[in-house]
Design a protein around this motif. Structure first.
Motif, PDB file in Angstrom:
ATOM      1  N   UNK A 180       0.840  -1.169   0.000  1.00 28.11           N
ATOM      2  CA  UNK A 180       0.000   0.000   0.000  1.00 28.11           C
ATOM      3  C   UNK A 180       0.887   1.234   0.000  1.00 28.11           C
ATOM      4  N   UNK A 181       0.303   2.347  -0.459  1.00 29.48           N
ATOM      5  CA  UNK A 181       1.065   3.585  -0.531  1.00 29.48           C
ATOM      6  C   UNK A 181       0.204   4.756  -0.080  1.00 29.48           C
ATOM      7  N   UNK A 182       0.874   5.793   0.376  1.00 27.91           N
ATOM      8  CA  UNK A 182       0.218   7.057   0.708  1.00 27.91           C
ATOM      9  C   UNK A 182       1.046   8.169   0.076  1.00 27.91           C
ATOM     10  N   UNK A 183       0.358   9.133  -0.555  1.00 25.32           N
ATOM     11  CA  UNK A 183       1.033  10.265  -1.196  1.00 25.32           C
ATOM     12  C   UNK A 183       0.558  11.564  -0.568  1.00 25.32           C
ATOM     13  N   UNK A 184       1.469  12.518  -0.507  1.00 24.49           N
ATOM     14  CA  UNK A 184       1.115  13.834   0.005  1.00 24.49           C
ATOM     15  C   UNK A 184       2.353  14.664   0.254  1.00 24.49           C
ATOM     16  N   UNK A 185       2.145  15.788   0.939  1.00 23.30           N
ATOM     17  CA  UNK A 185       3.254  16.685   1.279  1.00 23.30           C
ATOM     18  C   UNK A 185       3.629  16.468   2.737  1.00 23.30           C
ATOM     19  N   UNK A 186       4.931  16.480   2.988  1.00 26.14           N
ATOM     20  CA  UNK A 186       5.435  16.285   4.344  1.00 26.14           C
ATOM     21  C   UNK A 186       5.051  17.490   5.195  1.00 26.14           C
ATOM     22  N   UNK A 187       4.372  17.226   6.301  1.00 27.99           N
ATOM     23  CA  UNK A 187       3.982  18.284   7.238  1.00 27.99           C
ATOM     24  C   UNK A 187       4.955  18.363   8.408  1.00 27.99           C
ATOM     25  N   UNK A 188       5.487  17.195   8.841  1.00 33.40           N
ATOM     26  CA  UNK A 188       6.367  17.151  10.006  1.00 33.40           C
ATOM     27  C   UNK A 188       7.254  15.918   9.923  1.00 33.40           C
ATOM     28  N   UNK A 189       8.513  16.085  10.305  1.00 29.88           N
ATOM     29  CA  UNK A 189       9.448  14.963  10.439  1.00 29.88           C
ATOM     30  C   UNK A 189       9.953  14.974  11.871  1.00 29.88           C
ATOM     31  N   UNK A 190       9.697  13.898  12.593  1.00 24.03           N
ATOM     32  CA  UNK A 190      10.105  13.819  13.990  1.00 24.03           C
ATOM     33  C   UNK A 190      11.544  13.363  14.154  1.00 24.03           C
ATOM     34  N   UNK A 191      12.021  13.509  15.366  1.00 23.58           N
ATOM     35  CA  UNK A 191      13.352  13.029  15.720  1.00 23.58           C
ATOM     36  C   UNK A 191      13.296  11.524  15.981  1.00 23.58           C
ATOM     37  N   UNK A 192      14.424  10.855  15.831  1.00 26.98           N
ATOM     38  CA  UNK A 192      14.500   9.428  16.140  1.00 26.98           C
ATOM     39  C   UNK A 192      14.404   9.238  17.647  1.00 26.98           C
ATOM     40  N   UNK A 193      13.526   8.332  18.066  1.00 26.99           N
ATOM     41  CA  UNK A 193      13.347   8.008  19.483  1.00 26.99           C
ATOM     42  C   UNK A 193      13.865   6.596  19.714  1.00 26.99           C
TER      43      UNK A 193
END
Length: 126
Positions: free
Chosen positions: A1-14
């Protein structure tokens, strides 16, 4: 499956637990009549796929749906779902390189036609 769109937020690695489990989240806003903000988590070595992703960038993410069952201390069964990413593609770069049409040279690289005669018969059928 896939999802397309514009990146709103990129979180830090936890990092979680003593075994060093890693998780990183990205939120993508779909571009449809009713835009959706979809949170996708990348785990372990897939976290590094988000290093070159920027806010506002159009992307396509390969996803898997994950579900799990949990029984709380009171004996009630709860179910949880997550969307897990395994691939991310920059659609902006893909659009500029996948068109198959080479870019046109700049207009100033063409020589003007100086031998044009308006009275010559044109044999074009239209």
């Amino acid at each position: 499956m896939e999802v397309e769109g514009k990146v709103k937020m990129v979180g830090e690695t936890q990092t979680f637990g003593s075994n060093g489990f890693r998780k990183r989240e990205v939120v993508v806003t779909t571009e449809e009549q009713y835009p959706q903000h979809i949170m996708v988590e990348f785990v372990q070595d897939k976290c590094d796929l988000l290093n070159s992703v920027a806010v506002g960038q159009p992307v396509k993410i390969g996803i898997n749906l994950r579900g799990r069952e949990w029984v709380n201390p009171q004996g009630e069964t709860k179910y949880f779902n997550s969307i897990q990413g395994w691939r991310i593609e920059n659609l902006q770069a893909a659009a500029s390189t996948d068109s198959g049409i080479p870019p046109a040279p700049p207009m100033d690289s063409f020589q003007p036609a100086d031998n044009l005669n308006e009275e010559d018969h044109d044999d074009l059928p239209f």
